[in-house]
Design a protein around this motif. Sequence first.
Motif, PDB file in Angstrom:
ATOM      1  N   ALA A  75      -9.469  -3.806  -1.159  1.00 59.96           N
ATOM      2  CA  ALA A  75      -8.251  -3.093  -0.795  1.00 59.96           C
ATOM      3  C   ALA A  75      -7.167  -3.247  -1.857  1.00 59.96           C
ATOM      4  O   ALA A  75      -6.257  -2.424  -1.947  1.00 59.96           O
ATOM      5  CB  ALA A  75      -7.730  -3.598   0.554  1.00 59.96           C
ATOM      6  N   ALA A  83      -2.021  -1.668   4.180  1.00 61.52           N
ATOM      7  CA  ALA A  83      -2.414  -0.439   4.875  1.00 61.52           C
ATOM      8  C   ALA A  83      -2.549  -0.712   6.365  1.00 61.52           C
ATOM      9  O   ALA A  83      -2.904  -1.822   6.780  1.00 61.52           O
ATOM     10  CB  ALA A  83      -3.727   0.093   4.316  1.00 61.52           C
ATOM     11  N   ASP A 143       0.827  -1.207   0.000  1.00 63.78           N
ATOM     12  CA  ASP A 143       0.000   0.000   0.000  1.00 63.78           C
ATOM     13  C   ASP A 143       0.860   1.255   0.000  1.00 63.78           C
ATOM     14  O   ASP A 143       0.569   2.216  -0.713  1.00 63.78           O
ATOM     15  CB  ASP A 143      -0.935  -0.001   1.206  1.00 63.78           C
ATOM     16  CG  ASP A 143      -1.802   1.242   1.250  1.00 63.78           C
ATOM     17  OD1 ASP A 143      -2.674   1.386   0.377  1.00 63.78           O
ATOM     18  OD2 ASP A 143      -1.589   2.087   2.148  1.00 63.78           O
ATOM     19  N   TRP A 144       1.933   1.261   0.795  1.00 64.77           N
ATOM     20  CA  TRP A 144       2.807   2.441   0.842  1.00 64.77           C
ATOM     21  C   TRP A 144       3.427   2.689  -0.527  1.00 64.77           C
ATOM     22  O   TRP A 144       3.462   3.840  -1.006  1.00 64.77           O
ATOM     23  CB  TRP A 144       3.890   2.253   1.901  1.00 64.77           C
ATOM     24  CG  TRP A 144       4.716   3.482   2.114  1.00 64.77           C
ATOM     25  CD1 TRP A 144       4.431   4.538   2.914  1.00 64.77           C
ATOM     26  CD2 TRP A 144       5.972   3.786   1.473  1.00 64.77           C
ATOM     27  NE1 TRP A 144       5.429   5.492   2.834  1.00 64.77           N
ATOM     28  CE2 TRP A 144       6.392   5.053   1.965  1.00 64.77           C
ATOM     29  CE3 TRP A 144       6.785   3.125   0.560  1.00 64.77           C
ATOM     30  CZ2 TRP A 144       7.572   5.661   1.549  1.00 64.77           C
ATOM     31  CZ3 TRP A 144       7.966   3.721   0.149  1.00 64.77           C
ATOM     32  CH2 TRP A 144       8.354   4.974   0.644  1.00 64.77           C
ATOM     33  N   ARG A 170       2.256   1.738  -3.409  1.00 63.39           N
ATOM     34  CA  ARG A 170       1.183   2.168  -4.321  1.00 63.39           C
ATOM     35  C   ARG A 170       0.913   3.660  -4.165  1.00 63.39           C
ATOM     36  O   ARG A 170       0.726   4.377  -5.158  1.00 63.39           O
ATOM     37  CB  ARG A 170      -0.072   1.354  -4.021  1.00 63.39           C
ATOM     38  CG  ARG A 170      -1.309   1.808  -4.763  1.00 63.39           C
ATOM     39  CD  ARG A 170      -2.482   0.862  -4.529  1.00 63.39           C
ATOM     40  NE  ARG A 170      -2.809   0.672  -3.129  1.00 63.39           N
ATOM     41  CZ  ARG A 170      -3.750  -0.166  -2.696  1.00 63.39           C
ATOM     42  NH1 ARG A 170      -4.435  -0.905  -3.556  1.00 63.39           N
ATOM     43  NH2 ARG A 170      -4.004  -0.293  -1.406  1.00 63.39           N
ATOM     44  N   ARG A 171       0.899   4.133  -2.926  1.00 63.93           N
ATOM     45  CA  ARG A 171       0.641   5.562  -2.703  1.00 63.93           C
ATOM     46  C   ARG A 171       1.799   6.434  -3.179  1.00 63.93           C
ATOM     47  O   ARG A 171       1.593   7.585  -3.585  1.00 63.93           O
ATOM     48  CB  ARG A 171       0.332   5.810  -1.224  1.00 63.93           C
ATOM     49  CG  ARG A 171      -1.041   5.290  -0.814  1.00 63.93           C
ATOM     50  CD  ARG A 171      -1.406   5.635   0.615  1.00 63.93           C
ATOM     51  NE  ARG A 171      -0.748   4.785   1.591  1.00 63.93           N
ATOM     52  CZ  ARG A 171       0.209   5.171   2.416  1.00 63.93           C
ATOM     53  NH1 ARG A 171       0.660   6.426   2.365  1.00 63.93           N
ATOM     54  NH2 ARG A 171       0.747   4.342   3.275  1.00 63.93           N
ATOM     55  N   ASP A 207      -6.036  -3.619  -5.975  1.00 64.64           N
ATOM     56  CA  ASP A 207      -6.503  -3.050  -7.233  1.00 64.64           C
ATOM     57  C   ASP A 207      -6.949  -4.108  -8.226  1.00 64.64           C
ATOM     58  O   ASP A 207      -7.823  -3.851  -9.051  1.00 64.64           O
ATOM     59  CB  ASP A 207      -5.384  -2.206  -7.865  1.00 64.64           C
ATOM     60  CG  ASP A 207      -4.991  -1.043  -6.978  1.00 64.64           C
ATOM     61  OD1 ASP A 207      -5.864  -0.204  -6.687  1.00 64.64           O
ATOM     62  OD2 ASP A 207      -3.823  -0.986  -6.562  1.00 64.64           O
ATOM     63  N   ARG A 247      -5.424  -5.806   4.556  1.00 62.84           N
ATOM     64  CA  ARG A 247      -5.727  -4.442   4.105  1.00 62.84           C
ATOM     65  C   ARG A 247      -4.777  -4.019   2.983  1.00 62.84           C
ATOM     66  O   ARG A 247      -4.620  -2.838   2.715  1.00 62.84           O
ATOM     67  CB  ARG A 247      -5.617  -3.469   5.275  1.00 62.84           C
ATOM     68  CG  ARG A 247      -6.647  -3.671   6.393  1.00 62.84           C
ATOM     69  CD  ARG A 247      -6.412  -2.687   7.538  1.00 62.84           C
ATOM     70  NE  ARG A 247      -7.521  -2.633   8.476  1.00 62.84           N
ATOM     71  CZ  ARG A 247      -7.612  -3.343   9.604  1.00 62.84           C
ATOM     72  NH1 ARG A 247      -6.645  -4.183   9.934  1.00 62.84           N
ATOM     73  NH2 ARG A 247      -8.658  -3.219  10.388  1.00 62.84           N
ATOM     74  N   ALA A 248      -4.125  -4.977   2.351  1.00 65.31           N
ATOM     75  CA  ALA A 248      -3.185  -4.726   1.246  1.00 65.31           C
ATOM     76  C   ALA A 248      -1.946  -3.979   1.707  1.00 65.31           C
ATOM     77  O   ALA A 248      -1.282  -3.304   0.922  1.00 65.31           O
ATOM     78  CB  ALA A 248      -3.867  -3.982   0.095  1.00 65.31           C
TER      79      ALA A 248
END
Length: 290
Positions: free
Chosen positions: A122, A271, A84-85, A87-88, A124, A268-269
């Motif tokens: 969560a 997160a 997730d980090w 991805r962001r 893609d 949560r992928a």
Amino acid sequence: MSAMQHADVETLFDPATNTATHIVSDPATGMAAIIDPVLDYEPKGAVVSHGSARQLLDRLDQRGLTLQWLLETHVHADHLSAGDWLRRQTGVPLVIGAGVTRVISVFAPMFGADDVSLAGAAFDRLVHDGDTLPLGDLTITVMDTHGHTPACVTYLVADAAFVGDTLFMPDYGTARCDFPGGDAAVLHASIQRLLGLPPQTRLFTGHDYLPAGRTTYAFESSVAAQRAGNVHVHDGISAADFIAMRTDRDKTLAPPTLILPALQVNIRAGALPPPDPQGRLFLKLPLTVL
């Protein structure tokens, strides 16, 4: 017969969790994918940091690679995911096997994770056996290799297969199957699919634990090497013998050290759980009372 296409592979190792994160790229175009990135977590102080993930981005920059995909081979119980980090930071989509919904259905209620979509939203993209993803001039082909967990997939890229925890180095063996949804018979069938790939196919594992007699970490073997020498499942080992061995061995294994923080983050992928009204972040510790 034409030669197999070649994928470039670089592996970064996290000694705290014995995890191998792989960067696979197309030599012609520089398009790349990151497989199984690690979110740094210090359990004694419950400190989360991003040094390992930043190192991945630094390597992409240093090599002039363009990130196209973030790939998870399964929901990890031994490390927290930096998916997730990353991805962001990059805007790149995060992919996992569609079996993740079975994992979430078990662990979201366990942690009271009411914010987690049981449909796996969560992530893609949820992929199935036979799905393909472009990687420059190469193609990522998804192979369903569950058995360790219901979400396990292998990503086949040209002459390289990223098997997650399904197989380890030949001198260490195979994955445990005692997590919810794990199945030794299914794992054996998945391994046979991998061992049916061309003998020269490179197999990249998700961990290495330095078995007795070896002093250097290793993450790459081949189909031929696994068939000849995997201590659990080399040629000549029957399915019944493998299942009996795996079942008996799993009964002796302790849970992974980070299983409780890892699972509630990874469903949560990668997160973290949502903050409380005061903005504080917490991980939960379900108790077993005997």
